[in-house]
Design a protein around this motif. Structure first.
Motif, PDB file in Angstrom:
ATOM      1  N   LYS A 235      -5.733  -5.603   4.300  1.00  0.00           N
ATOM      2  CA  LYS A 235      -7.178  -5.193   4.262  1.00  0.00           C
ATOM      3  C   LYS A 235      -7.434  -3.931   4.702  1.00  0.00           C
ATOM      4  O   LYS A 235      -8.304  -3.201   4.137  1.00  0.00           O
ATOM      5  CB  LYS A 235      -7.877  -6.156   4.700  1.00  0.00           C
ATOM      6  CG  LYS A 235      -9.458  -6.501   4.532  1.00  0.00           C
ATOM      7  CD  LYS A 235     -10.052  -7.559   4.785  1.00  0.00           C
ATOM      8  CE  LYS A 235     -11.592  -7.460   4.627  1.00  0.00           C
ATOM      9  NZ  LYS A 235     -12.278  -8.849   4.665  1.00  0.00           N
ATOM     10  N   TYR A 236      -6.855  -3.389   5.836  1.00  0.00           N
ATOM     11  CA  TYR A 236      -7.735  -2.277   6.586  1.00  0.00           C
ATOM     12  C   TYR A 236      -6.813  -1.022   6.809  1.00  0.00           C
ATOM     13  O   TYR A 236      -7.129   0.020   7.316  1.00  0.00           O
ATOM     14  CB  TYR A 236      -7.921  -2.841   8.215  1.00  0.00           C
ATOM     15  CG  TYR A 236      -9.111  -3.679   8.020  1.00  0.00           C
ATOM     16  CD1 TYR A 236     -10.402  -3.528   7.699  1.00  0.00           C
ATOM     17  CD2 TYR A 236      -8.572  -5.144   8.365  1.00  0.00           C
ATOM     18  CE1 TYR A 236     -11.289  -4.378   7.632  1.00  0.00           C
ATOM     19  CE2 TYR A 236      -9.716  -6.226   8.281  1.00  0.00           C
ATOM     20  CZ  TYR A 236     -11.004  -5.829   7.975  1.00  0.00           C
ATOM     21  OH  TYR A 236     -11.937  -6.608   7.875  1.00  0.00           O
ATOM     22  N   THR A 237      -5.401  -1.060   6.327  1.00  0.00           N
ATOM     23  CA  THR A 237      -4.515   0.062   6.296  1.00  0.00           C
ATOM     24  C   THR A 237      -4.521   0.883   5.016  1.00  0.00           C
ATOM     25  O   THR A 237      -4.560  -0.142   3.948  1.00  0.00           O
ATOM     26  CB  THR A 237      -3.156  -0.260   6.943  1.00  0.00           C
ATOM     27  OG1 THR A 237      -2.459  -0.983   5.923  1.00  0.00           O
ATOM     28  CG2 THR A 237      -3.384  -0.888   8.163  1.00  0.00           C
TER      29      THR A 237
ATOM     30  N   LYS B 129      -4.548 -12.612  -2.084  1.00  0.00           N
ATOM     31  CA  LYS B 129      -4.769 -12.484  -0.607  1.00  0.00           C
ATOM     32  C   LYS B 129      -3.915 -13.553   0.041  1.00  0.00           C
ATOM     33  O   LYS B 129      -3.766 -14.447  -0.390  1.00  0.00           O
ATOM     34  CB  LYS B 129      -6.449 -12.833  -0.269  1.00  0.00           C
ATOM     35  CG  LYS B 129      -7.529 -11.890  -0.836  1.00  0.00           C
ATOM     36  CD  LYS B 129      -8.874 -12.387  -0.566  1.00  0.00           C
ATOM     37  CE  LYS B 129      -9.848 -11.332  -1.139  1.00  0.00           C
ATOM     38  NZ  LYS B 129     -11.215 -11.601  -0.764  1.00  0.00           N
TER      39      LYS B 129
ATOM     40  N   TYR C 268       0.421 -14.219  10.193  1.00  0.00           N
ATOM     41  CA  TYR C 268      -0.823 -13.981   9.057  1.00  0.00           C
ATOM     42  C   TYR C 268      -1.784 -12.765   9.580  1.00  0.00           C
ATOM     43  O   TYR C 268      -2.309 -12.157   8.738  1.00  0.00           O
ATOM     44  CB  TYR C 268      -1.272 -15.320   8.737  1.00  0.00           C
ATOM     45  CG  TYR C 268      -0.477 -15.873   7.417  1.00  0.00           C
ATOM     46  CD1 TYR C 268      -1.043 -15.790   6.308  1.00  0.00           C
ATOM     47  CD2 TYR C 268       0.636 -16.638   7.558  1.00  0.00           C
ATOM     48  CE1 TYR C 268      -0.356 -16.250   5.004  1.00  0.00           C
ATOM     49  CE2 TYR C 268       1.413 -17.279   6.626  1.00  0.00           C
ATOM     50  CZ  TYR C 268       1.082 -17.004   5.430  1.00  0.00           C
ATOM     51  OH  TYR C 268       1.668 -17.572   4.160  1.00  0.00           O
ATOM     52  N   ALA C 269      -2.084 -13.023  10.762  1.00  0.00           N
ATOM     53  CA  ALA C 269      -3.134 -12.185  11.313  1.00  0.00           C
ATOM     54  C   ALA C 269      -2.784 -10.859  11.025  1.00  0.00           C
ATOM     55  O   ALA C 269      -3.693  -9.852  10.711  1.00  0.00           O
ATOM     56  CB  ALA C 269      -3.636 -12.566  12.700  1.00  0.00           C
ATOM     57  N   ILE C 270      -1.664 -10.436  11.526  1.00  0.00           N
ATOM     58  CA  ILE C 270      -1.089  -9.169  11.377  1.00  0.00           C
ATOM     59  C   ILE C 270      -1.038  -8.290   9.967  1.00  0.00           C
ATOM     60  O   ILE C 270      -1.571  -7.569   9.826  1.00  0.00           O
ATOM     61  CB  ILE C 270       0.494  -8.864  11.941  1.00  0.00           C
ATOM     62  CG1 ILE C 270       0.462  -9.220  13.800  1.00  0.00           C
ATOM     63  CG2 ILE C 270       0.934  -7.595  11.672  1.00  0.00           C
ATOM     64  CD1 ILE C 270       1.576  -9.312  14.005  1.00  0.00           C
TER      65      ILE C 270
ATOM     66  N   MET D 144      -2.621  -9.691   7.073  1.00  0.00           N
ATOM     67  CA  MET D 144      -3.841  -9.814   6.613  1.00  0.00           C
ATOM     68  C   MET D 144      -4.510  -8.563   7.020  1.00  0.00           C
ATOM     69  O   MET D 144      -5.290  -8.122   6.195  1.00  0.00           O
ATOM     70  CB  MET D 144      -4.758 -11.127   7.253  1.00  0.00           C
ATOM     71  CG  MET D 144      -4.090 -12.225   6.545  1.00  0.00           C
ATOM     72  SD  MET D 144      -5.002 -13.776   6.941  1.00  0.00           S
ATOM     73  CE  MET D 144      -6.644 -13.590   6.389  1.00  0.00           C
ATOM     74  N   TYR D 145      -4.342  -8.301   8.337  1.00  0.00           N
ATOM     75  CA  TYR D 145      -4.995  -6.762   8.712  1.00  0.00           C
ATOM     76  C   TYR D 145      -4.459  -5.676   8.032  1.00  0.00           C
ATOM     77  O   TYR D 145      -5.041  -4.813   7.480  1.00  0.00           O
ATOM     78  CB  TYR D 145      -4.843  -6.581  10.257  1.00  0.00           C
ATOM     79  CG  TYR D 145      -5.338  -5.347  10.909  1.00  0.00           C
ATOM     80  CD1 TYR D 145      -6.684  -5.049  11.306  1.00  0.00           C
ATOM     81  CD2 TYR D 145      -4.478  -4.187  10.851  1.00  0.00           C
ATOM     82  CE1 TYR D 145      -7.194  -4.066  11.552  1.00  0.00           C
ATOM     83  CE2 TYR D 145      -4.887  -2.823  11.199  1.00  0.00           C
ATOM     84  CZ  TYR D 145      -6.425  -3.100  11.833  1.00  0.00           C
ATOM     85  OH  TYR D 145      -6.822  -1.647  12.262  1.00  0.00           O
ATOM     86  N   VAL D 146      -3.234  -5.664   7.922  1.00  0.00           N
ATOM     87  CA  VAL D 146      -2.406  -4.619   7.186  1.00  0.00           C
ATOM     88  C   VAL D 146      -2.925  -4.429   5.681  1.00  0.00           C
ATOM     89  O   VAL D 146      -3.142  -3.363   5.277  1.00  0.00           O
ATOM     90  CB  VAL D 146      -0.768  -4.688   7.181  1.00  0.00           C
ATOM     91  CG1 VAL D 146      -0.102  -3.794   6.267  1.00  0.00           C
ATOM     92  CG2 VAL D 146      -0.350  -4.640   8.675  1.00  0.00           C
TER      93      VAL D 146
END
Length: 316
Positions: free
Chosen positions: A182-184, A265, A174-176, A178-180
């Motif tokens: 939101k930020y990529t 989300k 989920y951390a991976i 969620m980063y993808v």
């Protein structure tokens, strides 16, 4: 005074499912002294941990404006494939990698056909749901593939301190993603494609690539889930993960993902799955019959779809 009233209504409409989750926990705590215990709460989290991995891909697919009804069948196919490879005497790592590759390959075919031929993903995955489950049952003659190495079971049964590995896998994935999301650039393109394909195309986004890759990622996650489920029960079962597509879709919708795409989300999805897990656990503790459990779960999903629609209209 009117502004305050409007804000309250808007707040209640936005967080109604979360408020219902809190209310459900309070009711279950009063109704059963077994609910609010560390053992039971950890059981709930462990029960949703593997499903939640599949729900990551499902959420991404829905945000892109698509749907996938074949995830449960794909998990079963990956499960029996990995088990059969291990029974051939090949190393566990080979079986794990093969399961993930099989999942990703099926996702590539699903996404490619959907994107290239511009078919509705509902129809494509509905047919694959039956075909993949049938393939898993054909490969095993409808019987579980047992006799797996005891060391393989530790992938799912071991813990780091008080935290089970299954929960750690869930948190890391989920951390991976969620980063993808939101930020990529890839994550933002998924939202763009789901929101308005024509605008996304004019912005230079490769629509077919984004749609295909979302299904590839979802397929790979189904492969991971298949491996973990096989390790958990120490066998590859062609009947496993039955109706997981409904639970993962429900988790995404309850968590606020818009069925029309473009909004959602992963943090909301895990809360939505927790809702589904607590509901199922509570019904078992209260002795609700299996048939009635299906009725109640279906009605909750139905209610979530209606609320999702109302929320979207109120925002518009």
């Amino acid at each position: 005074m009117e502004t305050k009233s409007f804000d309250i209504k808007k707040f209640l409409m936005k967080y109604v499912m979360y408020l219902f989750l809190i209310l459900m926990c309070i009711v279950l705590t009063i109704a059963s002294d077994k609910f609010l215990t560390v053992t039971n709460l950890m059981t709930i989290i462990k029960q949703i941990s593997i499903q939640s991995i599949v729900a990551i891909g499902m959420t991404m697919i829905i945000i892109s404006g698509n749907i996938d009804l074949s995830v449960g069948s794909l998990v079963a196919l990956c499960s029996v494939s990995g088990a059969m490879i291990m029974n051939k005497g090949l190393p566990m790592i080979v079986a794990v990698i093969a399961s993930v590759i099989i999942g990703a390959l099926v996702g590539f075919i699903t996404g490619g056909v959907t994107a290239k031929l511009k078919l509705h993903s509902f129809l494509v995955t509905l047919s694959l749901m039956t075909a993949l489950r049938g393939l898993a049952q054909t490969m095993t003659n409808g019987r579980p593939v047992a006799g797996l190495p005891s060391a393989f079971g530790k992938i799912a049964s071991a813990s780091i301190g008080p935290v089970p590995l299954l929960v750690i896998y869930m948190i890391v994935l989920y951390a991976i993603f969620m980063y993808v999301m939101k930020y990529t650039a890839f994550g933002r393109s998924i939202y763009a494609v789901g929101s308005n394909q024509e605008s996304a195309r004019l912005s230079g986004i490769n629509i077919e690539m984004v749609k295909t890759m979302v299904f590839v990622i979802s397929g790979a996650l189904c492969g991971i889930a298949g491996v973990l489920l096989t390790a958990k029960v120490r066998s590859g079962d062609p009947t496993c993960a039955n109706a997981w597509e409904m639970d993962t879709i429900a988790g995404a919708i309850i968590g606020g993902t818009d069925m029309n795409g473009g909004e959602g989300k992963l943090g909301g999805t895990i809360i939505g799955l927790l809702f589904v897990g607590i509901l199922a656990n509570g019904m078992v503790l209260l002795g609700v019959s299996a048939y009635m459990q299906s009725v109640i779960k279906g009605l909750v999903i139905f209610m979530a779809v209606i609320i999702n629609s109302i929320q979207k209209r109120s925002q518009g």
